[in-house]
Design a protein around this motif. Sequence first.
Motif, PDB file in Angstrom:
ATOM      1  N   VAL A 186      31.517  24.462   5.131  1.00 56.00           N
ATOM      2  CA  VAL A 186      31.941  25.776   5.602  1.00 56.00           C
ATOM      3  C   VAL A 186      30.778  26.393   6.365  1.00 56.00           C
ATOM      4  O   VAL A 186      29.669  26.523   5.838  1.00 56.00           O
ATOM      5  CB  VAL A 186      32.360  26.687   4.431  1.00 56.00           C
ATOM      6  N   LEU A 187      31.017  26.773   7.602  1.00 56.63           N
ATOM      7  CA  LEU A 187      29.943  27.215   8.482  1.00 56.63           C
ATOM      8  C   LEU A 187      29.823  28.719   8.575  1.00 56.63           C
ATOM      9  O   LEU A 187      28.724  29.273   8.584  1.00 56.63           O
ATOM     10  CB  LEU A 187      30.150  26.648   9.888  1.00 56.63           C
ATOM     11  N   MET A 188      30.924  29.410   8.674  1.00 60.21           N
ATOM     12  CA  MET A 188      30.877  30.858   8.871  1.00 60.21           C
ATOM     13  C   MET A 188      32.260  31.441   8.654  1.00 60.21           C
ATOM     14  O   MET A 188      33.245  30.703   8.544  1.00 60.21           O
ATOM     15  CB  MET A 188      30.403  31.210  10.288  1.00 60.21           C
ATOM     16  N   LEU A 189      32.297  32.748   8.567  1.00 56.98           N
ATOM     17  CA  LEU A 189      33.556  33.463   8.544  1.00 56.98           C
ATOM     18  C   LEU A 189      33.480  34.570   9.574  1.00 56.98           C
ATOM     19  O   LEU A 189      32.462  35.259   9.684  1.00 56.98           O
ATOM     20  CB  LEU A 189      33.836  34.055   7.155  1.00 56.98           C
ATOM     21  N   ALA A 190      34.529  34.705  10.356  1.00 60.22           N
ATOM     22  CA  ALA A 190      34.573  35.769  11.348  1.00 60.22           C
ATOM     23  C   ALA A 190      36.005  36.291  11.414  1.00 60.22           C
ATOM     24  O   ALA A 190      36.854  35.864  10.625  1.00 60.22           O
ATOM     25  CB  ALA A 190      34.100  35.261  12.716  1.00 60.22           C
ATOM     26  N   TRP A 191      36.256  37.180  12.327  1.00 55.99           N
ATOM     27  CA  TRP A 191      37.554  37.854  12.388  1.00 55.99           C
ATOM     28  C   TRP A 191      38.216  37.603  13.725  1.00 55.99           C
ATOM     29  O   TRP A 191      37.545  37.499  14.753  1.00 55.99           O
ATOM     30  CB  TRP A 191      37.374  39.361  12.149  1.00 55.99           C
ATOM     31  N   MET A 192      39.501  37.495  13.715  1.00 63.39           N
ATOM     32  CA  MET A 192      40.251  37.260  14.946  1.00 63.39           C
ATOM     33  C   MET A 192      41.378  38.271  15.087  1.00 63.39           C
ATOM     34  O   MET A 192      41.952  38.717  14.086  1.00 63.39           O
ATOM     35  CB  MET A 192      40.850  35.842  14.958  1.00 63.39           C
ATOM     36  N   ASP A 193      41.673  38.604  16.330  1.00 72.95           N
ATOM     37  CA  ASP A 193      42.879  39.352  16.666  1.00 72.95           C
ATOM     38  C   ASP A 193      43.701  38.466  17.607  1.00 72.95           C
ATOM     39  O   ASP A 193      43.345  37.314  17.863  1.00 72.95           O
ATOM     40  CB  ASP A 193      42.537  40.712  17.306  1.00 72.95           C
ATOM     41  N   GLY A 194      44.792  38.995  18.105  1.00 68.49           N
ATOM     42  CA  GLY A 194      45.666  38.192  18.952  1.00 68.49           C
ATOM     43  C   GLY A 194      44.963  37.684  20.198  1.00 68.49           C
ATOM     44  O   GLY A 194      45.166  36.543  20.620  1.00 68.49           O
ATOM     45  N   GLU A 195      44.122  38.536  20.775  1.00 68.19           N
ATOM     46  CA  GLU A 195      43.436  38.160  22.004  1.00 68.19           C
ATOM     47  C   GLU A 195      42.462  37.003  21.760  1.00 68.19           C
ATOM     48  O   GLU A 195      42.433  36.031  22.524  1.00 68.19           O
ATOM     49  CB  GLU A 195      42.680  39.377  22.555  1.00 68.19           C
ATOM     50  N   SER A 196      41.659  37.109  20.708  1.00 70.71           N
ATOM     51  CA  SER A 196      40.688  36.048  20.444  1.00 70.71           C
ATOM     52  C   SER A 196      41.394  34.756  20.029  1.00 70.71           C
ATOM     53  O   SER A 196      40.926  33.659  20.349  1.00 70.71           O
ATOM     54  CB  SER A 196      39.669  36.489  19.393  1.00 70.71           C
ATOM     55  N   PHE A 230      49.394  38.883  13.027  1.00 69.80           N
ATOM     56  CA  PHE A 230      48.395  39.930  13.241  1.00 69.80           C
ATOM     57  C   PHE A 230      48.968  41.324  13.021  1.00 69.80           C
ATOM     58  O   PHE A 230      48.340  42.316  13.398  1.00 69.80           O
ATOM     59  CB  PHE A 230      47.819  39.824  14.661  1.00 69.80           C
ATOM     60  N   SER A 231      50.147  41.422  12.408  1.00 71.24           N
ATOM     61  CA  SER A 231      50.814  42.720  12.305  1.00 71.24           C
ATOM     62  C   SER A 231      50.025  43.720  11.476  1.00 71.24           C
ATOM     63  O   SER A 231      50.170  44.926  11.649  1.00 71.24           O
ATOM     64  CB  SER A 231      52.218  42.536  11.729  1.00 71.24           C
ATOM     65  N   SER A 232      49.190  43.242  10.552  1.00 70.91           N
ATOM     66  CA  SER A 232      48.419  44.201   9.758  1.00 70.91           C
ATOM     67  C   SER A 232      46.967  44.260  10.183  1.00 70.91           C
ATOM     68  O   SER A 232      46.133  44.831   9.480  1.00 70.91           O
ATOM     69  CB  SER A 232      48.538  43.871   8.269  1.00 70.91           C
ATOM     70  N   GLY A 233      46.644  43.684  11.330  1.00 72.40           N
ATOM     71  CA  GLY A 233      45.294  43.845  11.856  1.00 72.40           C
ATOM     72  C   GLY A 233      44.562  42.525  11.996  1.00 72.40           C
ATOM     73  O   GLY A 233      45.170  41.473  12.162  1.00 72.40           O
ATOM     74  N   LEU A 234      43.243  42.609  11.933  1.00 71.20           N
ATOM     75  CA  LEU A 234      42.409  41.425  12.102  1.00 71.20           C
ATOM     76  C   LEU A 234      42.629  40.449  10.956  1.00 71.20           C
ATOM     77  O   LEU A 234      42.891  40.854   9.823  1.00 71.20           O
ATOM     78  CB  LEU A 234      40.927  41.832  12.129  1.00 71.20           C
ATOM     79  N   LEU A 235      42.504  39.170  11.273  1.00 74.94           N
ATOM     80  CA  LEU A 235      42.623  38.138  10.248  1.00 74.94           C
ATOM     81  C   LEU A 235      41.285  37.415  10.089  1.00 74.94           C
ATOM     82  O   LEU A 235      40.575  37.197  11.074  1.00 74.94           O
ATOM     83  CB  LEU A 235      43.700  37.118  10.630  1.00 74.94           C
ATOM     84  N   PRO A 236      40.959  37.037   8.858  1.00 74.65           N
ATOM     85  CA  PRO A 236      39.737  36.260   8.648  1.00 74.65           C
ATOM     86  C   PRO A 236      39.909  34.828   9.148  1.00 74.65           C
ATOM     87  O   PRO A 236      40.975  34.229   8.991  1.00 74.65           O
ATOM     88  CB  PRO A 236      39.556  36.290   7.121  1.00 74.65           C
ATOM     89  N   ALA A 237      38.857  34.329   9.765  1.00 76.52           N
ATOM     90  CA  ALA A 237      38.857  32.955  10.264  1.00 76.52           C
ATOM     91  C   ALA A 237      37.681  32.206   9.639  1.00 76.52           C
ATOM     92  O   ALA A 237      36.518  32.517   9.902  1.00 76.52           O
ATOM     93  CB  ALA A 237      38.751  32.934  11.789  1.00 76.52           C
ATOM     94  N   VAL A 238      38.010  31.251   8.798  1.00 77.60           N
ATOM     95  CA  VAL A 238      36.997  30.387   8.202  1.00 77.60           C
ATOM     96  C   VAL A 238      36.719  29.258   9.175  1.00 77.60           C
ATOM     97  O   VAL A 238      37.653  28.660   9.721  1.00 77.60           O
ATOM     98  CB  VAL A 238      37.495  29.820   6.857  1.00 77.60           C
ATOM     99  N   VAL A 239      35.440  28.996   9.409  1.00 77.30           N
ATOM    100  CA  VAL A 239      35.061  27.938  10.333  1.00 77.30           C
ATOM    101  C   VAL A 239      34.390  26.814   9.543  1.00 77.30           C
ATOM    102  O   VAL A 239      33.441  27.046   8.791  1.00 77.30           O
ATOM    103  CB  VAL A 239      34.108  28.470  11.421  1.00 77.30           C
TER     104      VAL A 239
END
Length: 102
Positions: free
Chosen positions: A25-35, A8-17
């Motif tokens: 493929v259902l959706m794409l959203a974003w994750m950070d360390g907390e999520s 996560f050093s450069s920010g949010l990462l995309p999460a493919v679900v």
Amino acid sequence: MGEGEPDFSSGLLPAVVQDADTGQVLMLAWMDGESWRKTVETGQAWFHSRTRGLWEKGATSGNRMDVVERRLDCDLDAILLRVHPHGPACHTGAISCFFNEA
Ligand SMILES: [Zn+2]
């Protein structure tokens, strides 16, 4: 095959679900360390929105997602969640968000 932690050093990462049973493929959203941590701890899909902050998929709709497998790509900067969805992934009621042809 290996194990890793998302970078996560450069920010949010995309999460493919993806549906773990059908491969859809259902959706794409974003994750950070907390999520990411919440997802690991609870086995449910949590994401980060720039406007909403931390949110749990299905918290309002009831359409939660049981995460059955977590995978990271080669660079550890993209996330794949393989899930068992409890209902439509999309807020429109569609099974998948990716119903638009382009
Ligand atoms: Zn959608």
